[in-house]
Scaffold this active site. Structure first.
Site, PDB file in Angstrom:
ATOM      1  N   GLY A  73      -1.784 -19.874 -19.533  1.00 27.48           N
ATOM      2  CA  GLY A  73      -1.665 -18.444 -19.826  1.00 27.48           C
ATOM      3  C   GLY A  73      -1.663 -17.571 -18.588  1.00 27.48           C
ATOM      4  CG  ASN A 154      -9.815 -12.658 -24.555  1.00 27.08           C
ATOM      5  OD1 ASN A 154      -9.077 -11.679 -24.627  1.00 27.08           O
ATOM      6  ND2 ASN A 154     -10.665 -12.828 -23.566  1.00 27.08           N
ATOM      7  CD  GLN A 182      -7.929 -16.447 -27.345  1.00 25.77           C
ATOM      8  OE1 GLN A 182      -8.157 -17.054 -28.403  1.00 25.77           O
ATOM      9  NE2 GLN A 182      -8.449 -16.822 -26.194  1.00 25.77           N
ATOM     10  CG  HIS A 204      -6.498 -24.389 -22.361  1.00 28.04           C
ATOM     11  ND1 HIS A 204      -7.767 -23.889 -22.483  1.00 28.04           N
ATOM     12  CD2 HIS A 204      -5.797 -23.471 -21.664  1.00 28.04           C
ATOM     13  CE1 HIS A 204      -7.828 -22.714 -21.861  1.00 28.04           C
ATOM     14  NE2 HIS A 204      -6.651 -22.440 -21.363  1.00 28.04           N
ATOM     15  CB  THR A 240       7.745 -32.949 -10.487  1.00 23.54           C
ATOM     16  OG1 THR A 240       8.619 -33.130  -9.380  1.00 23.54           O
ATOM     17  CG2 THR A 240       7.875 -34.107 -11.450  1.00 23.54           C
ATOM     18  CB  CYS A 327     -17.266 -11.140 -15.926  1.00 21.46           C
ATOM     19  SG  CYS A 327     -17.737 -11.396 -14.241  1.00 21.46           S
TER      20      CYS A 327
HETATM   21  C1  LIG Z   1      -5.749 -13.674 -24.059  1.00 20.70           C
HETATM   22  C2  LIG Z   1      -5.757 -14.648 -22.926  1.00 20.70           C
HETATM   23  N1  LIG Z   1      -4.790 -14.591 -22.012  1.00 20.70           N
HETATM   24  C3  LIG Z   1      -4.743 -15.438 -20.971  1.00 20.70           C
HETATM   25  C4  LIG Z   1      -5.707 -16.410 -20.808  1.00 20.70           C
HETATM   26  C5  LIG Z   1      -5.621 -17.328 -19.621  1.00 20.70           C
HETATM   27  O1  LIG Z   1      -5.130 -18.562 -20.033  1.00 20.70           O
HETATM   28  P1  LIG Z   1      -5.321 -19.872 -19.123  1.00 20.70           P
HETATM   29  O2  LIG Z   1      -6.759 -20.181 -19.104  1.00 20.70           O
HETATM   30  O3  LIG Z   1      -4.493 -20.900 -19.817  1.00 20.70           O
HETATM   31  O4  LIG Z   1      -4.785 -19.560 -17.771  1.00 20.70           O
HETATM   32  C6  LIG Z   1      -6.747 -16.501 -21.742  1.00 20.70           C
HETATM   33  C7  LIG Z   1      -7.820 -17.495 -21.573  1.00 20.70           C
HETATM   34  O5  LIG Z   1      -8.943 -17.300 -21.954  1.00 20.70           O
HETATM   35  C8  LIG Z   1      -6.763 -15.607 -22.831  1.00 20.70           C
HETATM   36  O6  LIG Z   1      -7.734 -15.645 -23.751  1.00 20.70           O
END
Ligand SMILES: Cc1ncc(COP(=O)(O)O)c(C=O)c1O
Length: 397
Positions: A73, A154, A182, A204, A240, A327
């Site tokens: 993400g 989230n 999310q 994940h 890759t 945080c």
């Molecule tokens: C809304 C949201 N965006 C982005 C991310 C970041 O994703 P990643 O941990 O796969 O980089 C998260 C991870 O908690 C998330 O909840």
């Protein structure tokens, strides 16, 4: 390390891979060739990536050519904000982002301000956690280049009116990105219907392996690659491919029809748990409970209890939850998401996030409820005890 005693209620942080993904991994590892090789060793991995792309495209209702595989993400969000900004032909310089966005959007936008002269404005939310569409519309103007508004939050699970917001952005001539990390696997996501220009996802959070992510870029939307090199991902993200992680995400996408409908069951379990806690313990508020939210997520403000202390006590009982109090750096700052919603420091400090997964059972929710009631009751009693003791200490001669 999780074990059978674990009551895992932190699925918004990450999800464990399904048994099928784990079983598939062994087979996938045997396909270790480079997908770019033209000889036989490259063919297996190439097919695996192609199949994953097809399954994900079908799930999101997009063309397979509109997918760029990333590492997750954060990479997808950064690639959109920076890559769209850097693409040739841009004439506007203002960006609008939600106040409750993930740091991967907020910090990417702030870096554009700091390094490249972008102007940034924030889309506010009300105390319920919802975007005020009238205020949002008033922020749009002929200088807005890009709007970034997440699909679902989230921490609170709030679902935002992305389709409506995208329409307004397009009417103002702006591009629209949504962070769907999310939302994937929890609610149906139809990118064609939403008509967004860009969208980010992470494997994940969807029972696939870490190191897999998707960036949707609508055909024709501007994007300058951030990673230059080989021609992978049609020249838009060199390197890759992580075949194992990508395939696990494709596999999960092919099972979405079994996973997403679990939402109805989870929402019922969640609502029952909230009612039970509020009825038994009292002095508990559900954050964002009045607005549309993800079926698996419950964010509670538990008066009289510090969220971090509660989390650690629950952890000792085998219950894994999360809090908005700390945080990711470990600093004891209350959640910026809850603060943006107008909650005060103390309220944000008393928050707890419970997030269920598609395999969560009613027995597990019942057990979590028992543990929460006993632990919160004990911590509140301790607080009263401490307060009485210190009051007595003050009046003692
Ligand atoms: C809304 C949201 N965006 C982005 C991310 C970041 O994703 P990643 O941990 O796969 O980089 C998260 C991870 O908690 C998330 O909840």
């Amino acid at each position: 390390m999780t074990n059978s005693r674990d009551l895992y209620f932190d699925h918004n942080a990450t999800t464990g891979p399904t048994q099928e993904v784990l079983a598939f991994c062994q087979q996938l590892l045997a396909s270790w060739g480079n997908p770019s090789s033209v000889h036989a060793s490259g063919r297996g991995p190439k097919v695996l990536i192609r199949d994953a792309r097809l399954h994900i495209a079908q799930l999101l209702n997009i063309s397979p050519l509109e997918i760029i595989f990333t590492a997750g993400g954060s990479e997808s969000n950064n690639t959109v904000l920076k890559g769209a900004w850097l693409a040739p032909g841009r004439t506007r310089d203002r960006i609008l982002i939600g106040t409750t966005e993930h740091p991967a959007v907020i910090k990417a936008a702030e870096s554009l301000v700091k390094l490249l002269g972008a102007r940034l404005d924030w889309i506010p939310v009300n105390r319920g956690g919802q975007v005020d569409l009238a205020k949002y519309a008033s922020l749009l103007g002929p200088d807005v280049f890009l709007v970034s508004q997440m699909m679902a939050n989230n921490e609170t699970g709030s679902i935002y009116p992305v389709g409506k917001m995208c329409k307004l952005a397009h009417a103002a001539g702006a591009l629209f990105h949504t962070d769907g990390v999310q939302a994937l696997g929890k609610i149906p996501v139809d990118l064609k219907a939403l008509n967004v220009d860009y969208a980010s996802f992470a494997g994940h959070k969807f029972y696939a392996l870490k190191g897999s992510g998707v960036l949707f870029v609508k055909k024709g939307a501007p994007l300058e690659p951030l990673i230059h090199g080989g021609g992978q991902e049609r020249g838009r993200r060199a390197g890759t491919e992580n075949v194992l992680a990508i395939s696990s995400l494709g596999l999960q996408a092919s099972h979405a029809a079994e996973i997403i409908p679990q939402g109805e069951r989870l929402a019922k379990l969640r609502d029952e748990l909230e009612q039970r806690l509020m009825g038994t313990l009292g002095n508990i508020q559900v954050t964002g409970g009045e607005v549309l939210r993800l079926p698996n997520t419950s964010n509670l403000i538990i008066n009289g209890v510090d969220g971090e202390v509660l989390l650690m006590n629950l952890d000792m009982e085998g219950a894994r939850v999360s809090t908005g109090a700390a945080c990711s750096s470990g600093a004891q700052e209350p959640s910026p998401v809850l603060r943006a919603m107008g909650l005060n420091h103390l309220e944000a400090q008393s928050s707890l996030r419970i997030s269920m997964g598609w395999e969560t059972t009613s027995e597990e929710v019942e057990k979590l409820g028992d543990i929460l009631i006993a632990t919160i009751g004990r911590l509140r009693a301790l607080q009263v005890g401490n307060a009485t003791a210190s009051a007595e200490a003050v009046v003692a001669p």
